[in-house]
Design an enzyme around this catalytic site. Sequence first.
Site, PDB file in Angstrom:
ATOM      1  N   ASP A 196       0.881  -1.170   0.000  1.00 59.46           N
ATOM      2  CA  ASP A 196       0.000   0.000   0.000  1.00 59.46           C
ATOM      3  C   ASP A 196       0.918   1.218   0.000  1.00 59.46           C
ATOM      4  O   ASP A 196       1.542   1.534   1.012  1.00 59.46           O
ATOM      5  CB  ASP A 196      -0.893  -0.038   1.251  1.00 59.46           C
ATOM      6  CG  ASP A 196      -1.722   1.233   1.426  1.00 59.46           C
ATOM      7  OD1 ASP A 196      -1.658   2.116   0.547  1.00 59.46           O
ATOM      8  OD2 ASP A 196      -2.416   1.344   2.457  1.00 59.46           O
TER       9      ASP A 196
ATOM     10  N   GLU B 285      -7.277   0.474  -4.576  1.00 56.63           N
ATOM     11  CA  GLU B 285      -7.323   0.373  -3.119  1.00 56.63           C
ATOM     12  C   GLU B 285      -8.665  -0.162  -2.608  1.00 56.63           C
ATOM     13  O   GLU B 285      -8.679  -1.051  -1.759  1.00 56.63           O
ATOM     14  CB  GLU B 285      -6.987   1.732  -2.495  1.00 56.63           C
ATOM     15  CG  GLU B 285      -5.496   2.035  -2.626  1.00 56.63           C
ATOM     16  CD  GLU B 285      -5.154   3.513  -2.533  1.00 56.63           C
ATOM     17  OE1 GLU B 285      -6.037   4.313  -2.175  1.00 56.63           O
ATOM     18  OE2 GLU B 285      -4.003   3.865  -2.846  1.00 56.63           O
TER      19      GLU B 285
END
Length: 618
Positions: A23, A187
């Site tokens: 991430d 995401e």
Amino acid sequence: MGKIGINIATGSLQKEEMIVGIDLGTTNSLVAMIHPETKQPVVLKEHDGNTLVPSVIHFGENGGISIGEDAKNYLITDPQNTIFSVKRLMGKSYSDIKDYSSFFAYKIIDDNTESLVKVRVEDKFYSPIELSSFILRELKNRAEHILKTPVTKAVITVPAYFNDAQRQATRDAGKLAGLDVLRIINEPTAASLAYGLGLDKSETKTIAVYDLGGGTFDVSILRITGGIFEVLSTNGDTYLGGDDFDIAIVDLWAKQFRLTEEELKNNGNLAQELRLLAENAKIFLSSNDQFTGKAAGEEFALSKPQFDELIRPFVERTINSCKHALDDAKLTVTEIDEVVMVGGSTRVPLVKQSVASFFKRAVHDDINPDEVVAMGAAVQADILAGNNKDFLLLDITPLSLGIETMGGLMDVLIPRNTKIPSKASRQYTTQKDGQVSVKIAVYQGERDLVKDNRKLAEFSFSGIPAMPAGLPKVEISFLINADGILVVKAKELRSGTEQSIEVKPQYGLTDAEVEQMLLDSVTYAQEDIRTRALVEAKTEAAHIIDTTENFLMKNKEMLSEKELSATKASIDSLKQLIEKGDKDQLQKGIDELNEISRPYAERLMDVAVREALKNKTI
Ligand code: AMP
């Protein structure tokens, strides 16, 4: 059971492939993987228990670069040389961000407003891709240190609203950091995967992913059908987040203590101390009702109701975005099956309650909202590593797929970045009377002319019944299955004749080749538009010459001598213009021939209508 490979070159044993999920966040970044024993996603932890690496880079005097917590400390003491929020600059030109340039304390270079931004540190210039690669390399190093094995493959997440340029920039940053980026995923998709949503292939679900971080807010509406995620809509505010809550608290305290903006500005330390105290207060109030703390020798207090009142306007703005996202997806609240919470600021009770009450359902908040995206990326990585065979790969076509049409033009059936499996079809017809076969050439690439793209296959579709030109209906369908195999089918709809071939488009092109083809498509875009216009004009001219000549052959007697010679002259000059290849002149020539033939074409039409009426019996 895991696989063990032997490297034939070195004779050494090779461990099972390790693919991590990353991430790469605006404020913090982190790495996760599937635990080899528990098979559950876990976030990699440092000795001190830290999982988050602040996405901050500091350039030291001696040329040294520090990243993460160490770099964060320089945000106040050495702001010119400390880079944060690089993600906001990815794939952006200076004109994209000029309204926000005061947000960045470091120097952003604006030499040519259309080119991509660069960041200046001392006498060096860095692109956001390079800066992101520093962060990714740091993450890679840390992961290798923790896992004691090389980490070379990764899945990296990006916001759903990232465009191609931003996704490509992220991919390039990974490459620069020595990572083989197997997939860029959204995401919100990752967050849903972390909760196991979408892993059951038989279900269709509509999911809202609410992501409120430190500085950004976005909401995405996703639909999962048969393991394929589709983004229905996104909305948000790229400058709204938990930092605004902190600032609101500082403002309240400053008012209480009659501190003017000037005083705060001139006393950087006090301002900074208050900011930190405000963040502490906010975090404390997530699980308590009353906060008191000290800064600069004074005591500051904040109650939960006070805090809620302060942040209510911000929370309402996010709910408004949710409404817009639903509108854009043409859905109502009741059609949302699941709500997933992402981002540190979703820990604030008022935020959670407001979202749950807007969507009229309990939200998914069991997984740490700072870690959920990385964990989902790890789930995706595991699927790619082939450890989760039951699950369909989510893939996209790296380049457009299409066929060659008249004049060597590329007619795209499946555009690049289409999720696979995917299907598309279009109807074509024949060019000549009595034509019984057509050549079908399949190409991959972004350029307008097939000669600049890559030919994947060619076959001759025969068995079309002889008919006048334009009458046969040949339907070409492209079907890419989940393994990336393209099946091209041709079917003549009037007769039902059918033929198909299989093409493997995903293989055989290296990443570098794909990249070059994409770069070329941008470099040559202008030229391609001109060429396409010329080819189209030439095709149109050839077609009108053909039709007119045909007409003359059949209906000569209906034309006066003058009309006949004018038409022939116009045809000849149009033929010369085709040779000459000037698009504007060609268009003029086409218009001229049309103008000449229109009167007698109309006359013929009248005759035909009269004939038809004469024969009609009532
Ligand atoms: P992210 O960008 O997702 O890492 O989120 C960071 C933001 O979440 C910052 O504004 C933090 O102050 C905020 N945050 C972290 N933990 C909490 C908490 N327990 N309560 C409220 N806000 C928090």
